[in-house]
Structure formats: structure tokens, C-alpha cells
Design a protein around this motif. Structure first.
Motif, PDB file in Angstrom:
ATOM      1  N   HIS A  48       0.811  -1.212   0.000  1.00  0.00           N
ATOM      2  CA  HIS A  48       0.000   0.000   0.000  1.00  0.00           C
ATOM      3  C   HIS A  48       0.846   1.265   0.000  1.00  0.00           C
ATOM      4  O   HIS A  48       0.323   2.347  -0.164  1.00  0.00           O
ATOM      5  N   ARG A  49       2.161   1.131   0.187  1.00  0.00           N
ATOM      6  CA  ARG A  49       3.043   2.301   0.230  1.00  0.00           C
ATOM      7  C   ARG A  49       3.835   2.461  -1.067  1.00  0.00           C
ATOM      8  O   ARG A  49       4.891   3.069  -1.075  1.00  0.00           O
ATOM      9  N   THR A  50       3.359   1.929  -2.156  1.00  0.00           N
ATOM     10  CA  THR A  50       4.147   1.917  -3.386  1.00  0.00           C
ATOM     11  C   THR A  50       4.370   3.293  -3.985  1.00  0.00           C
ATOM     12  O   THR A  50       5.376   3.507  -4.647  1.00  0.00           O
ATOM     13  N   SER A  51       3.488   4.222  -3.775  1.00  0.00           N
ATOM     14  CA  SER A  51       3.652   5.524  -4.416  1.00  0.00           C
ATOM     15  C   SER A  51       4.420   6.518  -3.564  1.00  0.00           C
ATOM     16  O   SER A  51       4.655   7.640  -4.009  1.00  0.00           O
ATOM     17  N   THR A  52       4.845   6.146  -2.375  1.00  0.00           N
ATOM     18  CA  THR A  52       5.523   7.093  -1.500  1.00  0.00           C
ATOM     19  C   THR A  52       6.891   7.488  -2.033  1.00  0.00           C
ATOM     20  O   THR A  52       7.197   8.671  -2.188  1.00  0.00           O
ATOM     21  N   ALA A  53       7.757   6.519  -2.299  1.00  0.00           N
ATOM     22  CA  ALA A  53       9.118   6.828  -2.764  1.00  0.00           C
ATOM     23  C   ALA A  53       9.122   7.522  -4.127  1.00  0.00           C
ATOM     24  O   ALA A  53       9.828   8.529  -4.298  1.00  0.00           O
ATOM     25  N   LEU A  55       6.797   9.381  -5.410  1.00  0.00           N
ATOM     26  CA  LEU A  55       6.215  10.715  -5.241  1.00  0.00           C
ATOM     27  C   LEU A  55       7.203  11.677  -4.595  1.00  0.00           C
ATOM     28  O   LEU A  55       7.353  12.818  -5.046  1.00  0.00           O
ATOM     29  N   VAL A  56       7.920  11.217  -3.588  1.00  0.00           N
ATOM     30  CA  VAL A  56       8.943  12.059  -2.957  1.00  0.00           C
ATOM     31  C   VAL A  56      10.049  12.369  -3.961  1.00  0.00           C
ATOM     32  O   VAL A  56      10.535  13.501  -4.046  1.00  0.00           O
ATOM     33  N   ARG A 120       3.213  -3.359  -8.038  1.00  0.00           N
ATOM     34  CA  ARG A 120       2.827  -2.928  -6.688  1.00  0.00           C
ATOM     35  C   ARG A 120       2.888  -4.083  -5.695  1.00  0.00           C
ATOM     36  O   ARG A 120       1.931  -4.375  -4.994  1.00  0.00           O
ATOM     37  N   TRP A 125       9.888  -3.392  -3.125  1.00  0.00           N
ATOM     38  CA  TRP A 125       9.997  -2.197  -2.285  1.00  0.00           C
ATOM     39  C   TRP A 125      11.405  -1.627  -2.300  1.00  0.00           C
ATOM     40  O   TRP A 125      11.590  -0.423  -2.465  1.00  0.00           O
ATOM     41  N   ARG A 129      12.723   1.952  -3.962  1.00  0.00           N
ATOM     42  CA  ARG A 129      13.413   2.954  -3.138  1.00  0.00           C
ATOM     43  C   ARG A 129      14.739   3.361  -3.767  1.00  0.00           C
ATOM     44  O   ARG A 129      15.081   4.539  -3.812  1.00  0.00           O
TER      45      ARG A 129
END
Length: 152
Positions: A48-53, A55-56, A120, A125, A129
């Protein structure tokens, strides 16, 4: 003499803590001692955190990318005073800055596309990153090189 019936409850005995079952010996520790509070995801589970890195990385690239291009362009104008007899260290530094801008731009674009397009899944992960880190690295390197140019 008959023994009293307690129904579904065990007979009264030594008191335990509020979280210890009555038939379990009292021991120190959290109420769920020995249990994993959250299930560990498998490598093929949805992350569920796939778009965090990515996007940053995209936001940082939107800030550092134009700054690197602007400062890299100004680096030649700052060294115009030496003319054609510039020191070798300075010209090497300028070639390194412009090489990093050209090849780093291609690397940043490829790494950003990779970071956004990976599946995803939890297993990707770390790769996501590292791709996000490779997206921002050339711009940060150019800015660091510009601020450490040897004096003419």
C-alpha cells in the motif's frame, strides 16, 4: 458434602493479571506475549506504500532539477574571467558538471519511470526505493559540484 458448581467458569484460585487467562501461570510481559501483533506480508502481497518513494522523488526532482540546470549554467559565466588560460582543475570540474547534467538527466528520467512502473508488490519495495534515490542523485551531485568549483 457437595462441591459448589461454578458453571463455565473455573474454580476460584490465585488471581492473575487482567489479561492473563485464569489457567495460565502469571508471567511478566505484554498481554500477547509470544504473538506477532501484525502479520508479516509475503513477497507477493500488495504493497500500500508503493507511491511514497516515487512521489517524494518526483517532488525533489521538480525542485532540484531546475536548480541544478540553473546553477550549472551559471558556473560557466562565473569562470569567464580566466578566459582561455583556465586551470586544468577548473575545466575538468566544468566538464564533470556538464557531463553529469547530460548523462544524469537521462539516468534521472529512466530511474523515475522505473520507480513509478514497478509492480505494486512488497518484493519490489527496495528496488523502488533505490530507483527513487537514483532519480534525485544526479541533480544533487551537480549542485554539490557547482558549490565546490575550484577558484580560477
Amino acid at each position: 458434602m457437595t462441591t459448589p458448581q461454578h458453571g463455565p467458569y473455573p474454580p476460584p484460585g490465585p488471581q492473575h493479571g487482567p489479561y492473563s487467562p485464569p489457567n495460565h501461570p502469571a508471567h511478566p510481559g505484554p498481554p500477547y506475549y509470544g504473538c506477532v501483533p501484525y502479520p508479516v506480508p509475503g513477497p507477493d502481497d500488495f504493497d500500500h506504500r508503493t507511491s511514497t518513494a516515487p512521489l517524494v522523488a518526483t517532488v525533489l526532482l521538480a525542485v532540484f532539477g531546475p536548480a541544478a540546470l540553473f546553477l550549472g549554467g551559471l558556473s560557466v559565466m562565473a569562470t569567464d574571467s580566466c578566459g582561455s588560460d583556465c586551470p586544468t582543475a577548473l575545466t575538468t570540474w566544468l566538464y564533470l558538471i556538464y557531463g553529469t547534467i547530460v548523462f544524469g538527466g537521462v539516468l534521472s528520467l529512466a530511474a523515475l519511470v522505473t520507480a513509478w512502473s514497478l509492480p505494486r508488490k512488497v518484493r519490489y519495495w527496495n528496488l523502488r526505493r533505490w530507483a527513487a534515490l537514483a532519480t534525485v542523485a544526479p541533480s544533487v551531485l551537480v549542485i554539490a559540484l557547482v558549490f565546490t568549483i575550484p577558484s580560477p
